[in-house]
Design a protein around this motif. Structure first.
Motif, mmCIF file in Angstrom:
data_model
loop_
_atom_site.group_PDB
_atom_site.id
_atom_site.type_symbol
_atom_site.label_atom_id
_atom_site.label_comp_id
_atom_site.label_asym_id
_atom_site.label_seq_id
_atom_site.Cartn_x
_atom_site.Cartn_y
_atom_site.Cartn_z
ATOM 1 N N ARG A 15 59.973 49.090 28.918
ATOM 2 C CA ARG A 15 58.642 49.691 28.838
ATOM 3 C C ARG A 15 58.277 49.934 27.378
ATOM 4 O O ARG A 15 59.135 50.250 26.552
ATOM 5 C CB ARG A 15 58.613 51.001 29.628
ATOM 6 N N GLU A 16 56.998 49.797 27.066
ATOM 7 C CA GLU A 16 56.549 49.892 25.675
ATOM 8 C C GLU A 16 56.619 51.330 25.170
ATOM 9 O O GLU A 16 56.057 52.245 25.784
ATOM 10 C CB GLU A 16 55.110 49.391 25.549
ATOM 11 N N LEU A 132 68.496 61.502 18.881
ATOM 12 C CA LEU A 132 67.765 61.636 20.135
ATOM 13 C C LEU A 132 66.322 62.066 19.885
ATOM 14 O O LEU A 132 65.385 61.531 20.491
ATOM 15 C CB LEU A 132 68.457 62.658 21.044
ATOM 16 N N VAL A 133 66.127 63.025 18.978
ATOM 17 C CA VAL A 133 64.768 63.497 18.672
ATOM 18 C C VAL A 133 63.922 62.348 18.140
ATOM 19 O O VAL A 133 62.774 62.138 18.577
ATOM 20 C CB VAL A 133 64.810 64.669 17.662
ATOM 21 N N HIS A 134 64.450 61.579 17.202
ATOM 22 C CA HIS A 134 63.711 60.427 16.671
ATOM 23 C C HIS A 134 63.438 59.406 17.773
ATOM 24 O O HIS A 134 62.345 58.828 17.844
ATOM 25 C CB HIS A 134 64.480 59.787 15.521
ATOM 26 N N TRP A 135 64.420 59.191 18.611
ATOM 27 C CA TRP A 135 64.254 58.238 19.709
ATOM 28 C C TRP A 135 63.148 58.708 20.655
ATOM 29 O O TRP A 135 62.329 57.915 21.114
ATOM 30 C CB TRP A 135 65.582 58.102 20.460
ATOM 31 N N MET A 136 63.101 60.015 20.947
ATOM 32 C CA MET A 136 62.081 60.563 21.841
ATOM 33 C C MET A 136 60.673 60.270 21.321
ATOM 34 O O MET A 136 59.764 59.954 22.093
ATOM 35 C CB MET A 136 62.268 62.074 21.992
ATOM 36 N N VAL A 137 60.493 60.389 20.013
ATOM 37 C CA VAL A 137 59.168 60.175 19.432
ATOM 38 C C VAL A 137 58.856 58.692 19.267
ATOM 39 O O VAL A 137 57.753 58.232 19.584
ATOM 40 C CB VAL A 137 59.049 60.890 18.063
ATOM 41 N N ALA A 140 60.441 56.447 23.179
ATOM 42 C CA ALA A 140 60.210 56.842 24.575
ATOM 43 C C ALA A 140 58.858 56.334 25.076
ATOM 44 O O ALA A 140 57.856 56.407 24.363
ATOM 45 C CB ALA A 140 60.290 58.358 24.720
ATOM 46 N N PRO A 141 58.798 55.856 26.335
ATOM 47 C CA PRO A 141 57.543 55.366 26.907
ATOM 48 C C PRO A 141 56.827 56.385 27.792
ATOM 49 O O PRO A 141 55.866 56.021 28.478
ATOM 50 C CB PRO A 141 58.009 54.162 27.740
ATOM 51 N N ASP A 142 57.297 57.631 27.826
ATOM 52 C CA ASP A 142 56.678 58.658 28.662
ATOM 53 C C ASP A 142 56.182 59.808 27.800
ATOM 54 O O ASP A 142 56.916 60.348 26.965
ATOM 55 C CB ASP A 142 57.681 59.169 29.700
ATOM 56 N N ARG A 143 54.944 60.222 28.022
ATOM 57 C CA ARG A 143 54.248 61.126 27.103
ATOM 58 C C ARG A 143 54.899 62.500 26.956
ATOM 59 O O ARG A 143 54.909 63.058 25.867
ATOM 60 C CB ARG A 143 52.782 61.256 27.494
#
Length: 386
Positions: A15-16, A132-137, A140-143
């Motif tokens: 997912r984008e 993880l924090v950087h990955w979340m921003v 991640a494809p979910d708002r």
């Protein structure tokens, strides 16, 4: 490596990332998210049934219409446990559980409590947690995952993350959270936030203006909110009166000299005052605002916007003569009402006003009539020049 999840599809897989989506559409829209590109690819239905997606709207109403929501402390503890566990062990199982719990729960209702619980534990930011924090921003494809990631990015206070935040802030769904992150990160958060929201025209801008009004102590920011905060937003009145009250607009209006931006903002307020008055709403300083506006424009101002306001004001005053409620409703003193009445009656008999009025109905010369031109001129005023 998926650590035992080789045969299972991860919840974010294929997912984008929303960060990439926003970056792509900012480039295409020259720094502004346009049209259907405001629709995020995670396709989350609006919590308010509006029939269409309006970024930032759900969070606005949750913050200002339903602010007293109970937060389950067990849910907060569970979420922090998962975040802490992944930060310390880096296990995919914890990341998946954290992600799935987060993506289905709008963070607008609990992110403060999450940060408080995280802070109370005094956990060090392990490398896996930072990643993880950087990955979340950024991935991640979910708002909702992205929103909490943005908040946590601010807590980390690394100025190198400013570019990421400025990018995400240009989408109305994330503007509020970027503002909160900036507040954690830098003392000039409010100056940066104004720069981010100037081209915006949705609920993200509205939420950011509310933040600026109630959190910024900078005089220049207060002045900007009074002059420009409620422009470029189709639901102007939702934040206008916060700008008038919290921004202490009367302080500006009582000065002898007005700049053009203040005058234009006052025109928007005057029109809304008349609408409020007609519908039974009121404002204790409405009469003074109208009085001061006329003091600065009568005999000096011409054109469609001035015509529209004077025409509406004349109608309101005519009715108010026989309906004293309309006078008290806007807080007119007897002296203010008398002066306004005289000024308006005198001005609407002048040639410039009568010339516009004579062309009010559609004609060959003006197919839509000057009334249409007046309304269009006012729309351009409300759109603003930021």
């Amino acid at each position: 490596m998926k650590q035992g999840f080789e045969n299972k599809k991860l919840p974010w897989e294929g997912r984008e990332p929303l960060y990439e989506y926003v970056k792509k559409n900012l480039k295409k829209g020259k720094g502004i998210i346009l049209g259907d590109d405001k629709d995020l690819p995670d396709n989350v239905p609006m919590r308010m049934d509006m029939g269409y997606y309006d970024p930032g709207c759900d969070d606005y109403w949750d913050l200002y219409a339903n602010p007293e929501k109970e937060v389950n402390p067990k849910f907060i503890k569970r979420l922090v446990d998962l975040f802490a566990s992944y930060s310390q062990r880096g296990k995919m199982e914890d990341k998946i559980k954290f992600y799935n719990t987060l993506k289905d729960n709008p963070i607008v209702g609990y992110w403060d409590e999450f940060l408080d619980e995280l802070s109370s534990r005094e956990l060090p930011y392990e490398q896996a947690g930072v990643e993880l924090v950087h990955w979340m921003v950024e991935k991640a494809p979910d708002r909702e995952v992205v929103k909490l990631g943005i908040i946590l990015l601010g807590v980390m206070r690394d100025p190198e993350n400013l570019t990421i935040l400025k990018t995400m802030g240009r989408h109305d769904e994330f503007t509020y959270y970027v503002g909160q992150a900036l507040m954690q990160m830098t003392p000039i958060w409010d100056i940066i936030l104004v720069d981010i929201i100037k081209p915006l025209c949705g609920f993200g801008r509205a939420l950011a203006v509310m933040m600026l009004l109630y959190e910024s102590e900078r005089e220049e920011i207060r002045k900007w909110c009074v002059r420009h905060g409620f422009q470029r937003f189709y639901a102007t009145d939702l934040i206008m009166w916060d700008c008038v009250e919290q921004g202490n607009m009367l302080k500006e209006l009582r000065q002898e000299e007005w700049d053009e931006s203040l005058l234009e903002a006052t025109q928007i307020v005057v029109k809304d005052l008349l609408i409020k008055g007609e519908r039974g709403g009121g404002y204790k300083y409405g009469g003074e605002i109208i009085y001061l506006y006329l003091k600065h424009t009568i005999g000096k101002r011409r054109g469609y916007v001035q015509y529209l306001l004077l025409d509406r004001l004349a109608e309101y005053l005519e009715e108010a003569v026989n309906n004293k409620f309309l006078i008290s409703n806007l807080g007119f003193t007897e002296e203010e009402f008398s002066d306004v009445w005289i000024d308006v009656k005198r001005e609407i008999k002048k040639p410039w006003f009568l010339k516009i009025k004579s062309n009010e109905r559609p004609s060959e010369k003006c197919p839509y009539g000057t009334r249409h031109l007046c309304e269009r001129a006012f729309e351009r005023l409300e759109w603003g020049k930021d």
